[in-house]
Design a protein around this motif. Structure first.
Motif, PDB file in Angstrom:
ATOM      1  N   ALA A 195     -11.557 -12.613   4.323  1.00  0.00           N
ATOM      2  CA  ALA A 195     -11.821 -12.694   2.876  1.00  0.00           C
ATOM      3  C   ALA A 195     -11.987 -11.326   2.218  1.00  0.00           C
ATOM      4  N   ARG A 196     -11.321 -10.294   2.773  1.00  0.00           N
ATOM      5  CA  ARG A 196     -11.382  -8.989   2.119  1.00  0.00           C
ATOM      6  C   ARG A 196     -10.595  -9.019   0.813  1.00  0.00           C
ATOM      7  N   PRO A 197     -11.053  -8.306  -0.207  1.00  0.00           N
ATOM      8  CA  PRO A 197     -10.306  -8.240  -1.468  1.00  0.00           C
ATOM      9  C   PRO A 197      -8.917  -7.658  -1.252  1.00  0.00           C
ATOM     10  N   ILE A 198      -8.020  -7.924  -2.178  1.00  0.00           N
ATOM     11  CA  ILE A 198      -6.653  -7.418  -2.092  1.00  0.00           C
ATOM     12  C   ILE A 198      -6.082  -7.332  -3.497  1.00  0.00           C
ATOM     13  N   GLN A 199      -5.072  -6.493  -3.678  1.00  0.00           N
ATOM     14  CA  GLN A 199      -4.435  -6.304  -4.986  1.00  0.00           C
ATOM     15  C   GLN A 199      -2.997  -6.802  -4.922  1.00  0.00           C
ATOM     16  N   ILE A 200      -2.601  -7.611  -5.906  1.00  0.00           N
ATOM     17  CA  ILE A 200      -1.263  -8.178  -5.982  1.00  0.00           C
ATOM     18  C   ILE A 200      -0.543  -7.554  -7.171  1.00  0.00           C
ATOM     19  N   MET A 201       0.660  -6.997  -6.932  1.00  0.00           N
ATOM     20  CA  MET A 201       1.387  -6.268  -7.968  1.00  0.00           C
ATOM     21  C   MET A 201       2.850  -6.714  -8.029  1.00  0.00           C
ATOM     22  N   PRO A 202       3.150  -7.817  -8.695  1.00  0.00           N
ATOM     23  CA  PRO A 202       4.555  -8.185  -8.872  1.00  0.00           C
ATOM     24  C   PRO A 202       5.255  -7.201  -9.796  1.00  0.00           C
ATOM     25  N   THR A 203       6.548  -6.981  -9.549  1.00  0.00           N
ATOM     26  CA  THR A 203       7.341  -6.137 -10.447  1.00  0.00           C
ATOM     27  C   THR A 203       8.503  -6.914 -11.055  1.00  0.00           C
ATOM     28  N   GLU A 204       8.509  -8.235 -10.887  1.00  0.00           N
ATOM     29  CA  GLU A 204       9.554  -9.050 -11.497  1.00  0.00           C
ATOM     30  C   GLU A 204       9.527  -8.874 -13.015  1.00  0.00           C
ATOM     31  N   LEU A 205      10.703  -8.994 -13.643  1.00  0.00           N
ATOM     32  CA  LEU A 205      10.805  -8.796 -15.086  1.00  0.00           C
ATOM     33  C   LEU A 205      10.356 -10.050 -15.826  1.00  0.00           C
ATOM     34  N   VAL A 206       9.066 -10.309 -15.710  1.00  0.00           N
ATOM     35  CA  VAL A 206       8.400 -11.428 -16.372  1.00  0.00           C
ATOM     36  C   VAL A 206       7.226 -10.844 -17.145  1.00  0.00           C
ATOM     37  N   GLN A 207       7.102 -11.195 -18.413  1.00  0.00           N
ATOM     38  CA  GLN A 207       5.998 -10.661 -19.206  1.00  0.00           C
ATOM     39  C   GLN A 207       4.670 -11.084 -18.595  1.00  0.00           C
ATOM     40  N   ASP A 208       3.724 -10.145 -18.513  1.00  0.00           N
ATOM     41  CA  ASP A 208       2.425 -10.404 -17.882  1.00  0.00           C
ATOM     42  C   ASP A 208       2.630 -10.974 -16.476  1.00  0.00           C
ATOM     43  N   ASN A 209       3.459 -10.287 -15.689  1.00  0.00           N
ATOM     44  CA  ASN A 209       3.867 -10.838 -14.399  1.00  0.00           C
ATOM     45  C   ASN A 209       2.702 -11.077 -13.445  1.00  0.00           C
ATOM     46  N   GLY A 210       1.672 -10.234 -13.489  1.00  0.00           N
ATOM     47  CA  GLY A 210       0.515 -10.466 -12.635  1.00  0.00           C
ATOM     48  C   GLY A 210      -0.234 -11.729 -13.028  1.00  0.00           C
ATOM     49  N   ARG A 211      -0.433 -11.911 -14.325  1.00  0.00           N
ATOM     50  CA  ARG A 211      -1.121 -13.107 -14.811  1.00  0.00           C
ATOM     51  C   ARG A 211      -0.320 -14.361 -14.491  1.00  0.00           C
ATOM     52  N   ARG A 265     -10.078 -20.997  -3.851  1.00  0.00           N
ATOM     53  CA  ARG A 265      -9.677 -20.800  -5.248  1.00  0.00           C
ATOM     54  C   ARG A 265     -10.612 -19.809  -5.937  1.00  0.00           C
ATOM     55  N   GLU A 266     -11.884 -19.858  -5.597  1.00  0.00           N
ATOM     56  CA  GLU A 266     -12.829 -18.899  -6.158  1.00  0.00           C
ATOM     57  C   GLU A 266     -12.502 -17.485  -5.697  1.00  0.00           C
ATOM     58  N   TRP A 267     -12.157 -17.357  -4.419  1.00  0.00           N
ATOM     59  CA  TRP A 267     -11.777 -16.040  -3.882  1.00  0.00           C
ATOM     60  C   TRP A 267     -10.529 -15.516  -4.581  1.00  0.00           C
ATOM     61  N   LEU A 268      -9.535 -16.364  -4.807  1.00  0.00           N
ATOM     62  CA  LEU A 268      -8.313 -15.953  -5.509  1.00  0.00           C
ATOM     63  C   LEU A 268      -8.634 -15.439  -6.909  1.00  0.00           C
ATOM     64  N   SER A 269      -9.615 -16.040  -7.539  1.00  0.00           N
ATOM     65  CA  SER A 269      -9.956 -15.688  -8.917  1.00  0.00           C
ATOM     66  C   SER A 269     -10.829 -14.455  -9.019  1.00  0.00           C
ATOM     67  N   THR A 270     -11.657 -14.199  -7.993  1.00  0.00           N
ATOM     68  CA  THR A 270     -12.652 -13.130  -8.116  1.00  0.00           C
ATOM     69  C   THR A 270     -12.421 -11.943  -7.180  1.00  0.00           C
ATOM     70  N   GLN A 271     -11.742 -12.154  -6.055  1.00  0.00           N
ATOM     71  CA  GLN A 271     -11.568 -11.089  -5.070  1.00  0.00           C
ATOM     72  C   GLN A 271     -10.133 -10.598  -4.955  1.00  0.00           C
ATOM     73  N   VAL A 272      -9.224 -11.238  -5.658  1.00  0.00           N
ATOM     74  CA  VAL A 272      -7.838 -10.796  -5.685  1.00  0.00           C
ATOM     75  C   VAL A 272      -7.561 -10.193  -7.056  1.00  0.00           C
ATOM     76  N   ARG A 273      -7.075  -8.977  -7.084  1.00  0.00           N
ATOM     77  CA  ARG A 273      -6.794  -8.269  -8.333  1.00  0.00           C
ATOM     78  C   ARG A 273      -5.316  -8.477  -8.674  1.00  0.00           C
ATOM     79  N   TRP A 274      -5.053  -9.143  -9.783  1.00  0.00           N
ATOM     80  CA  TRP A 274      -3.688  -9.469 -10.200  1.00  0.00           C
ATOM     81  C   TRP A 274      -3.264  -8.477 -11.274  1.00  0.00           C
ATOM     82  N   VAL A 275      -2.280  -7.647 -10.993  1.00  0.00           N
ATOM     83  CA  VAL A 275      -1.945  -6.509 -11.844  1.00  0.00           C
ATOM     84  C   VAL A 275      -0.604  -6.730 -12.539  1.00  0.00           C
TER      85      VAL A 275
END
Length: 368
Positions: free
Chosen positions: A146-162, A180-190
């Motif tokens: 359950a370590r935090p992690i950062q997710i960084m999509p580069t697809e050409l979609v507006q607000d791609n992380g969101r 689901r709580e971990w996905l919302s609080t410990q994963v950084r969506w950029v």
């Protein structure tokens, strides 16, 4: 074995000439968080040779104009430490996500975010969409540590992380609430935006790209930059960058095509031909100077726009790039509305009421 804090889903020539190149150059200066594991998501056997070649190092040929001078140079990319396929190496990919990854990048195919019937499966299925595959890989990390992690999509979609976050949470909706709580609080969506024309592949790996490149990353709490590089920018508001790309670069392409179609497709074949035609290029410069630039200033986004326009015109003039007007003309009606029609609406919203006859004519309007 070398640890790879960056895991990249996608083997495209774009990623090779963009993210992989930036990280490689930053690693040479000690300014990247570490090397990359590349993961092929599609299982496409025709790309097996490319996949095998990535970790051996590959070339990116950078060709075009920079500050008016011709540039033609080769850069060696050595940032890919491992290359794996989900189809053949699922356990190894899962272990890398669990034990090594700090950042997960992606640039999947156009349909990569599209939900698939297999997404409802309770376990990992190779027929799943990328967001569903990612959900199950992240679940393995959650269960392990359950370590935090950062997710960084580069697809050409507006607000791609969101957008990717929403798709992952939807897949996870029937999993345990703690996940689901971990996905919302410990994963950084950029959210990020990428821009570079990568015109052709090299074999077995590598690519030919223009000199211009941008990876704009929207700032957020706790953001970890994968590398420090001149072409990688941390920005407060990605919307400003998106509008420049849409209403300058893309608008210019579509205005050219409108003129070209009105002339029965005569004369220019490539974008560079437009810049080589004194009358055609003068008209394009007038569109930017008289109708586009004033709107950016009216919207309070004028800083740096003249430089961006100059860089765009230089990109259009690239003598190495065969960018066909015929190709840009595909879905022209839709592009007119998204690029020129939307710009005219944005101008009015920001108090720029000046008649924009050149753009209005492209839209088939008597005035604008």
């Amino acid at each position: 074995m070398v640890k790879t804090p960056i895991v990249q889903f996608g083997t495209s020539r774009f990623l090779q000439a963009h993210v992989d190149l930036f990280v490689s150059e930053a690693l040479e200066r000690g300014e990247a968080i570490g090397p990359i594991t590349v993961v092929q998501t599609s299982g496409d056997a025709s790309r097996a040779r490319r996949l095998a070649a990535l970790s051996d190092g590959f070339d990116v040929k950078v060709r075009g104009l920079r500050d008016g001078a011709r540039l033609d140079e080769t850069r060696r990319v050595t940032s890919v430490a491992r290359a794996m396929s989900l189809a053949a190496d699922l356990d190894a990919v899962r272990d890398t996500i669990v034990e090594e990854a700090e950042i997960i990048l992606s640039n999947t195919a156009d349909a990569g975010f599209k939900p698939q019937a297999a997404d409802i499966a309770t376990g990992f299925d190779h027929a799943m969409s990328y967001p569903a595959k990612l959900t199950h890989l992240l679940h393995a990390r959650f269960k392990a540590n359950a370590r935090p992690i950062q997710i960084m999509p580069t697809e050409l979609v507006q607000d791609n992380g969101r957008v990717l976050r929403g798709l992952v949470l939807e897949v996870a909706s029937k999993m345990e609430p703690e996940f689901r709580e971990w996905l919302s609080t410990q994963v950084r969506w950029v959210n990020s935006l990428v821009d570079r024309i990568v015109s052709e592949p090299l074999e077995p790996a590598g690519a030919v790209a223009e000199p211009y490149a941008l990876w704009a990353i929207e700032d957020c709490p706790g953001l970890v930059m994968p590398c420090q590089h001149a072409d990688v920018q941390r920005v407060k508001d990605l919307g400003v960058i998106e509008r420049r790309k849409l209403f300058i670069l893309n608008l210019g392409h579509t205005w050219m095509v409108s003129r070209w179609l009105a002339n029965d497709r005569k004369g220019a074949v490539f974008v560079r031909d437009v810049m080589g035609d004194p009358d055609f290029s003068a008209r394009l410069r007038a569109v930017y100077g008289e109708e586009v630039l004033p709107t950016f200033k009216a919207a309070g986004e004028g800083d740096g726009v003249e430089d961006y326009i100059a860089a765009t015109l230089e990109r259009f003039a690239n003598p190495f790039l065969d960018h066909r007007l015929e190709d840009i003309a595909q879905n022209h009606g839709e592009k007119l509305e998204r690029r020129i029609g939307a710009f005219l609406d944005w101008a009015r919203e920001n108090g720029d009421q000046a008649q924009k006859s050149k753009l209005g004519h492209a839209m088939g309007r008597a005035g604008a």
